[in-house]
Design a protein around this motif. Sequence first.
Motif, PDB file in Angstrom:
ATOM      1  N   ALA A 350       0.837  -1.205   0.000  1.00  0.00           N
ATOM      2  CA  ALA A 350       0.000   0.000   0.000  1.00  0.00           C
ATOM      3  C   ALA A 350       0.871   1.254   0.000  1.00  0.00           C
ATOM      4  O   ALA A 350       0.574   2.239  -0.690  1.00  0.00           O
ATOM      5  N   GLU A 364      -6.036   4.862  -4.691  1.00  0.00           N
ATOM      6  CA  GLU A 364      -7.213   3.987  -4.563  1.00  0.00           C
ATOM      7  C   GLU A 364      -6.783   2.540  -4.274  1.00  0.00           C
ATOM      8  O   GLU A 364      -7.378   1.841  -3.450  1.00  0.00           O
ATOM      9  N   LYS A 365      -5.742   2.101  -4.975  1.00  0.00           N
ATOM     10  CA  LYS A 365      -5.226   0.750  -4.733  1.00  0.00           C
ATOM     11  C   LYS A 365      -4.649   0.651  -3.325  1.00  0.00           C
ATOM     12  O   LYS A 365      -4.824  -0.368  -2.638  1.00  0.00           O
ATOM     13  N   VAL A 367      -5.651   2.307  -0.678  1.00  0.00           N
ATOM     14  CA  VAL A 367      -6.784   2.218   0.245  1.00  0.00           C
ATOM     15  C   VAL A 367      -7.325   0.796   0.289  1.00  0.00           C
ATOM     16  O   VAL A 367      -7.617   0.251   1.361  1.00  0.00           O
ATOM     17  N   SER A 368      -7.450   0.174  -0.888  1.00  0.00           N
ATOM     18  CA  SER A 368      -7.975  -1.188  -0.956  1.00  0.00           C
ATOM     19  C   SER A 368      -7.082  -2.163  -0.181  1.00  0.00           C
ATOM     20  O   SER A 368      -7.578  -3.023   0.563  1.00  0.00           O
ATOM     21  N   LEU A 369      -5.766  -2.026  -0.329  1.00  0.00           N
ATOM     22  CA  LEU A 369      -4.834  -2.906   0.364  1.00  0.00           C
ATOM     23  C   LEU A 369      -4.872  -2.673   1.875  1.00  0.00           C
ATOM     24  O   LEU A 369      -4.847  -3.622   2.670  1.00  0.00           O
ATOM     25  N   GLN A 371      -7.357  -1.507   3.576  1.00  0.00           N
ATOM     26  CA  GLN A 371      -8.633  -2.002   4.092  1.00  0.00           C
ATOM     27  C   GLN A 371      -8.547  -3.498   4.364  1.00  0.00           C
ATOM     28  O   GLN A 371      -9.032  -3.987   5.395  1.00  0.00           O
ATOM     29  N   ALA A 372      -7.908  -4.224   3.439  1.00  0.00           N
ATOM     30  CA  ALA A 372      -7.755  -5.673   3.625  1.00  0.00           C
ATOM     31  C   ALA A 372      -6.917  -5.974   4.871  1.00  0.00           C
ATOM     32  O   ALA A 372      -7.238  -6.879   5.657  1.00  0.00           O
ATOM     33  N   ASP A 375      -8.910  -5.101   8.026  1.00  0.00           N
ATOM     34  CA  ASP A 375      -9.920  -6.126   8.298  1.00  0.00           C
ATOM     35  C   ASP A 375      -9.330  -7.338   9.008  1.00  0.00           C
ATOM     36  O   ASP A 375     -10.040  -8.062   9.719  1.00  0.00           O
ATOM     37  N   VAL A 395      -9.880   8.165  -1.319  1.00  0.00           N
ATOM     38  CA  VAL A 395     -11.196   7.837  -0.800  1.00  0.00           C
ATOM     39  C   VAL A 395     -11.893   9.138  -0.422  1.00  0.00           C
ATOM     40  O   VAL A 395     -11.238  10.158  -0.184  1.00  0.00           O
TER      41      VAL A 395
END
Length: 449
Positions: A350, A364-365, A367-369, A371-372, A375, A395
Amino acid sequence: MIKATRIVFLSCLFTSVSLAAMAVPSHDAKVSAPQASAATQPAPPTQAQLRAMSTLRLLRLGQKALDSEMDTQDFATGLDAAKIASSRGDREATRLMAKIMARHEVALQGIDRARLERRLRFEALRGASSSVLAVAGMYDRGEGVPADTRKAAEWYLWAARVGHERAMAYAAYAYGTGRGLERSEAAALKWLDGVNEGRRRSTLLEIGWALALGTEGVTDMASALRFFGQAAQLKPGIAYQVALDLERGTRGIQNRDAAGQLIKVAAERGDSAAAMHMASALSGSSNVEDQRQAVQWYSLAALDKTNLVAGQTLARLLALRPSDELISLIVAGLDKAAEAGNSEALIGLAHAYADGIGLSASPEKAVSLLQAAADSGIPEAKYRLGLMYKSGTGVTADLNKAIELISSARESGFPLAAVALRSITESEMTSSVDDTRNGPSGAPNAVAQ
């Protein structure tokens, strides 16, 4: 080779214990069901009672010794029953004794072992593989017959040829170490082909240590390493543990060169701890090639998703902004580790996407990483994701979401989260005061006037 346990007649012991237990008075009138059942359990038969039983009944009891654990009453009674039945000349009982000896690897006491050897040999010549193995063990240990490793090896080979798996392992050990046979690595490995994985692995280790320590009269570290390497193909972590023993000298021999070779073997086979060991040894070097290899070992270690330290180390190396060549290696390692599920690698990747390090920038990528990773419960991921929500990077800005994430990171003990949260809170308080002082149009409000 054979680790034998000595068994004596235990029936009387268990009987006395049981009778003593029955003689103890109850301190509570209300006895639980399990306690009542134990109290009414019949005492095991005495030696006199066993000798009075029919051979058929003794065989039934003896079967329990074959199927029970060695520390149970059924095993002790069953073994005594099989001994008595065998002493009567019953061939089935003799074969049963051989099976008990082979399965539990016991050396029997309280019996005429020379006479037993003759009976076992008689049954072995008629094709009973367990009897063959039992005779081999008696020659190996010198029980009832003079110890003779060559004869033992011949009997082991006989049992192995008729398909007895444990005999195959013994034959492999004999070939691998030269115990009773001429040494042959190829023959040792061939016999192990027919053995289950667990026994194959343990036999390879036994051969390796025997050659390393010279316990069978031959010391050959090069051959020992080859057998350890074969074990590593089945379970890489075994080779790493052996390497640590050799490095520290915990098994009576210290050989750091051999340990280094085995660590590399284990790392190449995919053992995460061994790969970390290799990387750590090279990471402090100023040599570019050493640094490149260190990155490769860290990358291999990070493929184990539970090895968060490896993923975190790659991320930290990236933050140091090394040479372009190393950046490419680090990013590639992070990418593979992230695919394997390494949460710390997700954070490092990230970072690469957020700042465009070795990759085209993509908030954006990032943020996605993050978030994973968040989680999966990684506090640092929550902290970094919270900052991106605060700034609206990659975001839509959401201050409440930012506070929620950073608060969670703080509760998990991430040190920077408390500072960031305090900064956001103070900024909000200042903004609220300014809004209070100024009306909707930005002019001073009535209170201020």
